[in-house]
Each structure stands twice: as structure tokens, then as C-alpha cells.
Design an enzyme around this catalytic site. Sequence first.
Site, PDB file in Angstrom:
ATOM      1  N   ASP A  61     -10.081 -11.831 -22.584  1.00 29.70           N
ATOM      2  CA  ASP A  61      -8.911 -11.002 -22.850  1.00 29.70           C
ATOM      3  C   ASP A  61      -9.072 -10.323 -24.206  1.00 29.70           C
ATOM      4  O   ASP A  61      -9.694 -10.883 -25.119  1.00 29.70           O
ATOM      5  CB  ASP A  61      -7.631 -11.842 -22.841  1.00 29.70           C
ATOM      6  N   THR A 112      -2.173  -3.296 -13.492  1.00 29.19           N
ATOM      7  CA  THR A 112      -2.157  -1.914 -12.992  1.00 29.19           C
ATOM      8  C   THR A 112      -0.699  -1.457 -12.967  1.00 29.19           C
ATOM      9  O   THR A 112      -0.099  -1.346 -11.895  1.00 29.19           O
ATOM     10  CB  THR A 112      -2.782  -1.818 -11.592  1.00 29.19           C
ATOM     11  N   GLU A 114       5.130 -15.638  -8.771  1.00 24.23           N
ATOM     12  CA  GLU A 114       5.451 -16.224 -10.064  1.00 24.23           C
ATOM     13  C   GLU A 114       6.450 -17.361  -9.866  1.00 24.23           C
ATOM     14  O   GLU A 114       7.437 -17.230  -9.160  1.00 24.23           O
ATOM     15  CB  GLU A 114       6.025 -15.163 -11.008  1.00 24.23           C
ATOM     16  N   HIS A 116       8.109  -7.158   1.945  1.00 24.88           N
ATOM     17  CA  HIS A 116       8.981  -8.108   1.251  1.00 24.88           C
ATOM     18  C   HIS A 116      10.193  -7.378   0.662  1.00 24.88           C
ATOM     19  O   HIS A 116      11.330  -7.852   0.780  1.00 24.88           O
ATOM     20  CB  HIS A 116       8.218  -8.830   0.140  1.00 24.88           C
ATOM     21  N   ARG A 138       3.373  -3.315  14.977  1.00 22.43           N
ATOM     22  CA  ARG A 138       2.099  -2.620  15.186  1.00 22.43           C
ATOM     23  C   ARG A 138       2.337  -1.122  15.084  1.00 22.43           C
ATOM     24  O   ARG A 138       3.167  -0.576  15.814  1.00 22.43           O
ATOM     25  CB  ARG A 138       1.528  -2.949  16.561  1.00 22.43           C
ATOM     26  N   CYS A 166      19.280   1.157  23.360  1.00 18.47           N
ATOM     27  CA  CYS A 166      19.899   0.186  22.446  1.00 18.47           C
ATOM     28  C   CYS A 166      19.657   0.500  20.968  1.00 18.47           C
ATOM     29  O   CYS A 166      20.611   0.642  20.198  1.00 18.47           O
ATOM     30  CB  CYS A 166      19.389  -1.221  22.750  1.00 18.47           C
ATOM     31  N   LYS A 171      21.310   3.745  19.399  1.00 19.56           N
ATOM     32  CA  LYS A 171      22.771   3.661  19.507  1.00 19.56           C
ATOM     33  C   LYS A 171      23.339   2.632  18.532  1.00 19.56           C
ATOM     34  O   LYS A 171      24.325   2.899  17.816  1.00 19.56           O
ATOM     35  CB  LYS A 171      23.152   3.283  20.937  1.00 19.56           C
TER      36      LYS A 171
END
Length: 441
Positions: free
Chosen positions: A30, A86, A164, A220, A262, A271, A274
Site C-alpha cells: 500500500d 475504483t 462488509e 441487490h 434469463r 397479468c 395489468k
Amino acid sequence: MRVSVFGLGYVGCVSAACLASMGHEVIGVDVNQVKVDLVNDGKAPVVEERIGELTAEVVRSGALRATSDVREAVMGSEVSLVCVGTPSEPNGSLCTTYLERVTEQIGAALADSPGRGGRHTVVFRSTMLPGTCLNLLVPILEKAVGGTAGVDIGVAVNPEFLREGTSVRDFFDPPKTVIGELDPASGDTVAALYDGLPGEVFRVPVPTAEAIKYADNAFHGLKIGFANELGAVCQALGVDSHQVMDVFLADRKLNISPAYLRPGFAFGGSCLPKDLRSLVYAAQRADVSVPILAHVLPSNSDHLQRAVDLVERTGKRRIGMFGLSFKPGTDDLRESPLVELAERLFGKGYDLRIYDANVNLSRLIGANREYIENRLPHLAQLLANSVGEVLEHAEVCLVGTRDPAVLSALPQGDGPVLVDLIRLPDAEARRAEPGYVGLAW
């Protein structure tokens, strides 16, 4: 294996400590000397369940150390894991500055030591958009090293799926391991890193691996947004949203399953459209903003328009369509996206022929017949009696059915342009054909 991990944030710190605990010899890298010193003192630079104890343990055993010296780290390892950030730019685009800098530094370190022995593999664990690795990072690496990726240097993309708060647990019990390999040897190296961990391993092309992380996170976010919007509508209507979702989640056949996930053509039927309209209307009456739910039908319409655009780009006028009902094996035409597609093409002046083995105009009755008379009154003159009749007529064929009689008759190579709305069983082989276009790749 000997591994260098670039970037000691959440992903890098957890990856380094966990890999070290698995028996690998790990060097963390780092630019922030404070993080380097913390790791060397046996302290984790992030707050996370179990990471403090794990870091202390592997540093004490000598399996993990840290440095700010890139060359030292690269020379002391066979694999470099790039875990730098990023972040988003102000306009929402991806900032790849840190990725580019580290890639160049790793390449320069490799170029400075041509006699180090063995092929080094660079593994990108940072989240990046499809095309970033092959179009941006690989050229930087090859230029710095003076060699060829996949030959002189291994390259792979290995997205992480660490949450996390539970990232150590997620590392040792991953939902999946994804390896985007430039070549099989690079993939083998990454697979060896995680040998012994549970979960299915997917070895895929590099761009696929890059896209998978975005698919996961977008879904998610969509799920959370969907649940919150539905909760707000339920509250406004006096309904217990948690009871609703408990029942919703118990359905493992349609709701929590691969169903409807897919890529393909637009949805329709009696259905879904509507009920979406009704729910959005109820929300509006209750002054509840539901931007996700309100944009599902416009999104569906845009996807249908993509099929129209594909036809227009061919520049051809004689069009054949296979399939008309909204669902295979039925003659239900109510709000069928294929009827809407036919209507749009007919309205634009295309010479259209349609074949659907289940649709016979003389047998249509009730709401079905009323719907088609209102939306596509010219259907009688558009319907063909056979697959061959459509193929003989068409310069462009839209395939919206899996009827075996249709699929077996579709020509290979020379013939009409095929616009695939369903992803044909032989789509991968057809993809190389100049006259084949897939709507949802």
C-alpha cells in the site's frame, strides 16, 4: 503460493489475511505507510469482524507482512492480487487511475528483473466494467513488461463477493468463485489460490467475470429498492408489508429462483402488465412515489423497441415472424409483446408474414379475438400456413418461439437475417454467422 496483494483496504486486507491463514506466503502493498505499519504490527487497518485476530495471528506466524515497495513485493511473489479502489467520478463513470498506476508499477517491476524465473500472474480483484482489463490494463501491462499477456505474463480477473461486516466469513464460505481467465494457465493459478474453499467455481472469459459483479450488485440494489417501494405502498394501503414479503419469499418456484432471470424478449400477457399498472396507480392515489415500479413497463417497452431497431438496421423490408402468442403452447394474444412488435412493424410499412402453430384466426374467441381485432385487425392477411411460407417470403426472420418445427427449419449460413428474440439452442454457433443477431446477449 507466494502472493502480493496491492491495496490494503477492506478487500485487500481481508484477502491478504485470509490467504495467509490458508498457508500462502503473503505480502501486502500500500502507498499509505500507516496501513503498512499497522499490518506489520499485527493490526488490521480496517474494522471488521474477526479480521483483527486473524491479522495478528498470520503476522505473528510470518505468513503475512506488508511493504510500500512494489518491486520488493513483486519479486517476492508468483501472483499479484490487485485490490485497489475504483471509485465513481462525479459524472458516474468509473475512475481507473489507481488500477492503471498499479498495473504499470507491477509491469515495470517485472521488466526490471528479467531473470526472476517463472511466469508471474496478475489477478485483478477490483471491480471494473467489462472491457477494462483487456482494452485498458492488459496493454499497459504488456507495454511495461515488454511481453505478451497470456504468454509471458498471466492475467485474470477474480471479482470478490465480500460483504462488509461479514467479509472474513464470506471469504471462507463464498457463494461462488469466479475466475475470468485470459488463458487456462492463468485460471489454474487463481483456482489454486482458493483450493479447498466451498462453493462452485466458474471459469469464464475475462469480460464475463467483470460483468458478473455488476449483475450481482445491480440486482441487490434492485431488490432492496423493490422491497422498500412495496413496503411503502403496503403501509399506505394499511397492509403489513412484512407478512406480504414472508409469503412472497416462501415461493421458491417463481420468486426466489432462476425464473424470469434469463435475458430474452419483452414480457406481456393478461397479468403482469395489468397488475403493474394497478399497483402503480394505487401508489399514485396514495401519494407514494415508486420510481422503480413505475418504470418497469416503460423499460419493457424500450426492450421491445430494440427488436424494432434491429429490424430497421438491416435495411430490408420483407419480414417473417415466428411466434405471436405471449407464451409458448397457448393462443393467448392479450398484451403479447410479439403482437405489439408485429403492430409496430406493420405500422412502419414492412411486408410482414407471421407463423404460429397455435394461432388460428377462426378459433380465436372472446377477449382474445377482441384484443387482436383492436390491435392488429389485418392479422388474417399476415398469417402464414407454414414455416416454409414464411421462410420463402422473408429477408429478415424474427424468431420468438421454441417450436421444434420452426427451429429445425431455420437455415444455417446463407439465408434471411435471423433476429433471435429467445436465444436459440445453437445461438453460440450462430453468433459467428454474419446474418445472425441476438437481441439479449
